[in-house]
Design a protein around this motif. Structure first.
Motif, short mmCIF file in Angstrom:
data_model
loop_
_atom_site.label_atom_id
_atom_site.label_comp_id
_atom_site.label_asym_id
_atom_site.label_seq_id
_atom_site.Cartn_x
_atom_site.Cartn_y
_atom_site.Cartn_z
N ILE A 79 0.91 -1.11 0.02
CA ILE A 79 0.19 -0.01 -0.09
C ILE A 79 0.79 1.44 -0.09
CG2 ILE A 79 -1.86 1.27 1.45
CD1 ILE A 79 -2.38 -1.85 2.66
N ALA A 80 0.82 1.92 -1.08
CA ALA A 80 1.74 3.29 -1.12
C ALA A 80 0.89 4.49 -0.85
CB ALA A 80 2.26 3.34 -2.59
N ASP A 99 5.84 7.72 -1.57
CA ASP A 99 6.83 7.42 -2.04
C ASP A 99 7.26 5.82 -1.32
OD1 ASP A 99 7.49 9.53 -2.97
OD2 ASP A 99 8.47 10.61 -1.41
N SER A 100 6.82 5.47 -0.37
CA SER A 100 7.12 4.21 0.19
C SER A 100 6.05 3.40 0.49
CB SER A 100 7.89 4.38 1.47
OG SER A 100 9.23 5.00 1.31
N ALA A 101 6.01 2.17 0.16
CA ALA A 101 4.89 1.28 0.19
C ALA A 101 4.99 0.38 1.45
CB ALA A 101 4.61 0.42 -0.98
N ALA A 139 -6.29 -3.92 -2.51
CA ALA A 139 -4.79 -3.90 -2.36
C ALA A 139 -4.06 -5.15 -2.33
CB ALA A 139 -4.87 -3.29 -0.85
N SER A 140 -4.77 -6.29 -2.09
CA SER A 140 -3.91 -7.72 -2.08
C SER A 140 -3.64 -7.85 -3.64
CB SER A 140 -4.80 -8.42 -1.42
OG SER A 140 -5.72 -9.11 -2.39
N LEU A 181 -3.34 -0.63 -4.68
CA LEU A 181 -3.09 0.42 -3.94
C LEU A 181 -1.62 0.87 -3.91
CD1 LEU A 181 -5.69 0.37 -0.77
CD2 LEU A 181 -5.72 1.63 -3.08
N PHE A 182 -0.94 -0.08 -4.83
CA PHE A 182 0.66 0.20 -5.25
C PHE A 182 0.80 1.22 -6.39
CE2 PHE A 182 4.72 -1.40 -6.66
CZ PHE A 182 5.48 -0.73 -6.01
N ASP A 183 1.99 2.14 -6.20
CA ASP A 183 2.40 2.61 -7.20
C ASP A 183 3.96 3.26 -6.81
OD1 ASP A 183 1.97 4.48 -10.02
OD2 ASP A 183 3.04 5.78 -8.60
N ASP A 184 4.81 2.91 -7.70
CA ASP A 184 6.22 3.43 -7.38
C ASP A 184 6.69 4.44 -8.47
OD1 ASP A 184 6.51 2.02 -9.46
OD2 ASP A 184 8.08 0.63 -8.56
N SER A 185 5.91 5.34 -8.94
CA SER A 185 6.31 6.33 -9.84
C SER A 185 6.84 7.77 -9.14
CB SER A 185 5.15 6.84 -10.64
OG SER A 185 4.30 7.32 -10.17
N HIS A 186 6.46 7.84 -7.88
CA HIS A 186 6.81 8.89 -7.01
C HIS A 186 6.22 10.22 -7.69
CE1 HIS A 186 9.93 7.05 -4.41
NE2 HIS A 186 9.46 6.01 -5.28
N THR A 187 5.24 10.26 -8.55
CA THR A 187 4.72 11.23 -9.21
C THR A 187 4.28 12.47 -8.23
OG1 THR A 187 3.84 10.11 -10.90
CG2 THR A 187 2.94 12.29 -10.57
N LEU A 188 3.85 11.95 -6.76
CA LEU A 188 3.11 13.00 -5.87
C LEU A 188 4.49 13.56 -5.36
CD1 LEU A 188 1.01 14.05 -4.09
CD2 LEU A 188 1.13 12.00 -2.55
#
Length: 282
Positions: free
Chosen positions: A166-167, A197-199, A251-252, A256-263
């Motif tokens: 969950i990011a 940034d961190s899940a 989420a499983s 709810l995961f994304d690691d693009s760091h867009t935010l």
């Protein structure tokens, strides 16, 4: 002028707080269901106008003279598509020239049931002819930390997310992004997949609660049906309990995961870590 719907809600208030750093108060329109609850905003010099998601005529009146609109998604799951269409129609009638909408992370292919109404709204925006940007927000860290007190009391954090990552980010993080997009130029046509940034997993959340509180907390994974039943047993409305259980299962599946760091790129700072958020609530 910049208008915000749902301006007295938890996200809306934080967006206005951010906007006030760069936008004069008299250029901010708070569209609210009940102006009596917006007295604090009025006292800051913000223009408060009555507008209900269900009343297109009132919304059209509320958006008069507004150039940019932040459409914060309605909290009434199941009614959202119709309510958001009302806002879009009103914005078009009032001559609004840009809309930013708080959608759902990876809405177009999300496994969460919540995605359906967000996709319908995204399509309505595309059909409106009004330039727009999509703020596809991931989960608020606060959504899970609301369950921290009972978890600390009973030593068990329950859920149905398995080891899904969950990011999340805080409401304040998402509010900073919304304020930036609705107040600056150059965001029309953009789709922002926004996440922390961190899940982390719910097991890791339980471990963090243990570490910072000094009380043992373990994560107990449940089936969707059992988790929903557990939520209902402590008084949550059936619709909300079912939605939360469905979202955990989503989420499983990586919903709810994304690691693009867009935010963090958009707001120009790292997002608030889980450890910081846990420290704040404790």
């Amino acid at each position: 002028m910049i208008a915000i719907t749902g301006a007295t809600g938890q996200l809306g208030r934080l967006v206005i707080e951010q906007l006030l750093k760069t936008v004069p108060a008299n250029q901010i329109v708070a569209v609210v269901r009940n102006p009596a609850k917006a007295e604090a905003l009025s006292q800051q010099g913000i223009v408060v106008r009555q507008g209900d998601y269900t009343d297109q005529a009132a919304l059209t009146k509320a958006l008069k003279g507004v150039e940019k609109l932040l459409l914060i998604s309605s909290s009434e799951v199941g009614q959202r598509a119709t309510q958001h269409q009302n806002v879009i129609n009103a914005a078009k009638a009032a001559g609004v020239t840009f809309i930013a909408y708080t959608s759902l992370l990876h809405a177009d292919n999300s496994p969460l049931g919540l995605h359906v109404e967000h996709v319908a709204t995204e399509k309505a925006l595309a059909a409106s002819g009004i330039p727009y940007a999509l703020l596809r927000n991931g989960w608020y860290t606060e959504n899970y930390l609301a369950s921290a007190p009972p978890a600390l009391e009973h030593g068990v954090f329950i859920g149905a997310a398995g080891e899904g990552k969950i990011a999340s980010a805080t409401r304040a993080d998402y509010a900073a992004a919304a304020a930036k997009v609705v107040s600056e130029e150059g965001h029309a046509g953009k789709v922002y997949e926004l996440a922390g940034d961190s899940a982390w997993t719910l097991s890791e959340l339980a471990a963090e609660l243990s570490k910072q509180s000094g009380k043992p907390v373990v994560y107990q994974n449940m089936s969707e049906a059992d988790f929903s039943a557990a939520l209902k047993s402590v008084g949550l409305p059936a619709g909300l309990a079912d939605m939360l259980a469905d979202s955990d299962v989503g989420a499983s599946k990586g919903g709810l995961f994304d690691d693009s760091h867009t935010l963090s790129k958009l707001i120009g700072r790292p997002t608030t870590s889980l450890a910081e958020s846990v420290k704040t609530i404790l």
